[in-house]
Design an enzyme around this catalytic site. Structure first.
Site, PDB file in Angstrom:
ATOM      1  N   PRO A  11      50.360  39.458  38.661  1.00 21.85           N
ATOM      2  CA  PRO A  11      50.903  40.272  37.568  1.00 21.85           C
ATOM      3  C   PRO A  11      49.815  41.156  36.969  1.00 21.85           C
ATOM      4  O   PRO A  11      49.109  40.763  36.039  1.00 21.85           O
ATOM      5  CB  PRO A  11      51.415  39.230  36.569  1.00 21.85           C
ATOM      6  CG  PRO A  11      50.565  38.021  36.823  1.00 21.85           C
ATOM      7  CD  PRO A  11      50.228  38.031  38.270  1.00 21.85           C
TER       8      PRO A  11
ATOM      9  N   ASP B 171      44.385  40.455  35.998  1.00 26.28           N
ATOM     10  CA  ASP B 171      45.371  39.434  36.376  1.00 26.28           C
ATOM     11  C   ASP B 171      45.805  38.718  35.094  1.00 26.28           C
ATOM     12  O   ASP B 171      45.020  37.989  34.485  1.00 26.28           O
ATOM     13  CB  ASP B 171      44.748  38.449  37.364  1.00 26.28           C
ATOM     14  CG  ASP B 171      45.741  37.410  37.875  1.00 26.28           C
ATOM     15  OD1 ASP B 171      46.819  37.254  37.263  1.00 26.28           O
ATOM     16  OD2 ASP B 171      45.444  36.751  38.891  1.00 26.28           O
ATOM     17  N   HIS B 172      47.068  38.929  34.697  1.00 28.37           N
ATOM     18  CA  HIS B 172      47.547  38.388  33.427  1.00 28.37           C
ATOM     19  C   HIS B 172      47.614  36.864  33.433  1.00 28.37           C
ATOM     20  O   HIS B 172      47.682  36.230  32.371  1.00 28.37           O
ATOM     21  CB  HIS B 172      48.925  38.975  33.095  1.00 28.37           C
ATOM     22  CG  HIS B 172      49.162  39.175  31.634  1.00 28.37           C
ATOM     23  ND1 HIS B 172      48.698  38.304  30.675  1.00 28.37           N
ATOM     24  CD2 HIS B 172      49.798  40.154  30.956  1.00 28.37           C
ATOM     25  CE1 HIS B 172      49.051  38.728  29.476  1.00 28.37           C
ATOM     26  NE2 HIS B 172      49.712  39.854  29.611  1.00 28.37           N
ATOM     27  N   ARG B 173      47.596  36.246  34.608  1.00 29.74           N
ATOM     28  CA  ARG B 173      47.584  34.789  34.670  1.00 29.74           C
ATOM     29  C   ARG B 173      46.234  34.239  34.209  1.00 29.74           C
ATOM     30  O   ARG B 173      46.139  33.097  33.756  1.00 29.74           O
ATOM     31  CB  ARG B 173      47.864  34.307  36.098  1.00 29.74           C
ATOM     32  CG  ARG B 173      49.207  34.743  36.654  1.00 29.74           C
ATOM     33  CD  ARG B 173      49.321  34.428  38.139  1.00 29.74           C
ATOM     34  NE  ARG B 173      48.267  35.090  38.914  1.00 29.74           N
ATOM     35  CZ  ARG B 173      48.131  34.981  40.238  1.00 29.74           C
ATOM     36  NH1 ARG B 173      48.988  34.232  40.919  1.00 29.74           N
ATOM     37  NH2 ARG B 173      47.160  35.614  40.867  1.00 29.74           N
ATOM     38  N   VAL B 174      45.189  35.059  34.356  1.00 24.70           N
ATOM     39  CA  VAL B 174      43.830  34.623  34.069  1.00 24.70           C
ATOM     40  C   VAL B 174      43.328  35.164  32.729  1.00 24.70           C
ATOM     41  O   VAL B 174      42.681  34.450  31.961  1.00 24.70           O
ATOM     42  CB  VAL B 174      42.882  35.074  35.204  1.00 24.70           C
ATOM     43  CG1 VAL B 174      41.455  34.593  34.947  1.00 24.70           C
ATOM     44  CG2 VAL B 174      43.376  34.569  36.555  1.00 24.70           C
TER      45      VAL B 174
END
Length: 432
Positions: free
Chosen positions: A229, A404-407
């Protein structure tokens, strides 16, 4: 019993390679450490050494063979007292320990019973005729519920390889009762090569064969764009102070043959920013994130037919001149495809600089498992409004941080980009 020499996994991501050239022939004696052949991976050409001594009894894979799957037997090694007549006489090849496989282990390598020459190639039969496919291709076909008899192989002698199964149309289902899980497509089926070629019938064109590097780039970046994402943060950075400071430093370093580039300052600025915003120095690890302590910064290097991202490890601790020399060395060896896997794998952050090509700004695709990548545009003269409200002219460089929006969340990403900007606009502080 003769020992199978297996196609090694020369990097953690290698699944197949090209057996470029044999440096031994049948009947030659080899000892541990002797170079037997050259193998081309998606990234480089590497030498494969023997780990045992013996006599090359039979070469199973010829020079130039492409798409050789990891753990496929490529030759047979005879031990003391054995002859070529012993090859094939053993009760079961699965009893022979493939010692060469230990030289380059692969975490998901198939069990030894699967790595014999026959079992590595044989798949279900169609009309009494054997279908040849790699073990990995068979596993993927089973997972996707595809019938191998309806897939055309592109490997040696028509063998079905991983890419064939991954690109197969979803209309090749496994026969009823085969016991495989039914296919459950979650993404649209890509347009097939045949459909594209048909679209351009009547127009002049040239088909360009994809090498291993280009195939890997296509697969990894497609996966990255589909699964990561992305979000994007943009800033303009004024470079006048940096350009002046760089000119002064280069005059002082001229007698040492050192010439610092703007990119060297960018690398240093990013490495320090990862220390200043430590929570952003992270990578995605499937079900968790890994927060790194050192700043290992990857830098994209364009080469003919693709690119490398060599990694400058512990970049925050190195001087600008050291980073410059190390980057020049890595870039030169990248263009010659002489980098070892550990030199282009890892890192938490990457830099892609297209400013030298006159590109003002762009959005880069994250190289997994990195948490972010900085896309750097050209420094150009632009009108600006100063702090006192007066108009002026400055050298401005546009950058885009792909995250990276997860990170990394938005606020954390903004802190990281602001730290990079502050470091570049106050270059003397980077030497403190």
């Amino acid at each position: 019993m003769p020992i199978e020499i297996l196609m090694p996994a020369l990097s953690p991501t290698m699944e197949e390679g090209t057996l470029a050239k044999w440096l031994v022939k049948e009947g030659d004696t080899v000892s541990s450490g002797d170079v037997m052949c050259e193998i081309e991976t998606d990234k480089a050409t590497m030498e494969f050494e023997a780990v045992d001594e013996g006599v090359i009894g039979k070469i199973l894979i010829a020079d130039g063979t492409e798409g050789v799957a990891v753990n496929t037997p490529i030759a047979m090694l005879l031990e003391e007292g054995e002859s070529a007549d012993d090859i094939g006489k053993s009760p079961s090849k699965q009893d022979a320990k493939p010692k060469e496989a230990d030289a380059a282990p692969k975490a998901d390598a198939p069990a030894q019973a699967e790595s014999s020459a026959t079992k590595a190639s044989a798949a279900p039969q169609k009309d009494g005729e054997r279908i040849f496919a790699t073990p990995l291709a068979r596993r993927i076909a089973a997972d996707k519920g595809l019938d191998l008899s309806r897939i055309k192989g592109s490997g040696p002698h028509g063998r079905i390889v991983k890419a064939d199964v991954e690109n197969a149309k979803a209309d090749a289902p496994m026969p009823a009762g085969a016991g495989a899980r039914p296919a459950a497509p979650t993404t649209p089926t890509p347009v097939s090569a045949d459909a594209v070629i048909k679209m351009y019938q009547g127009r002049e064109f040239e088909e360009v064969k994809l090498d291993g590097m280009r195939k890997t780039i296509a697969a990894r970046l497609t996966e990255a764009k589909q699964s990561i994402p992305h979000f994007y943060l943009r800033r303009d950075i004024q470079l006048d102070a940096l350009m002046s400071f760089r000119a002064d430093l280069n005059k002082q370093l001229e007698h040492r043959g050192v010439k610092l580039s703007v990119n060297d300052f960018i690398i240093k600025a990013c490495a320090l920013a990862l220390q200043q915003v430590p929570d952003a120095n992270s990578v995605w690890a499937g079900d968790r994130t890994l927060k790194l302590k050192p700043s290992d910064v990857a830098v994209a290097v364009a080469i003919e037919g693709g690119l490398f991202t060599p990694v400058l490890k512990d970049a925050e601790t190195k001087s600008l001149s050291t980073l410059s020399a190390e980057m020049k060395d890595l870039a030169a060896r990248a263009r010659d495809r002489k980098l070892a896997p550990h030199e282009y794998q890892g890192g938490s952050f990457a830099i892609s600089n297209l400013g030298m090509f006159g590109i003002d700004n762009f959005d880069a695709v994250i190289n997994p498992p990195h948490g972010a990548i900085l896309a750097v545009g050209a420094g150009v003269k632009k009108p600006i409004v100063g702090k006192d409200g007066e108009l002026g002219v400055a050298t401005v460089m546009s950058v885009t941080l792909s995250v990276d929006h997860r990170v990394i969340d938005g606020a954390l990403g903004a802190q990281l980009l602001n730290a990079i900007k502050d470091n570049l606009e106050n270059p003397m502080a980077m030497l403190a």
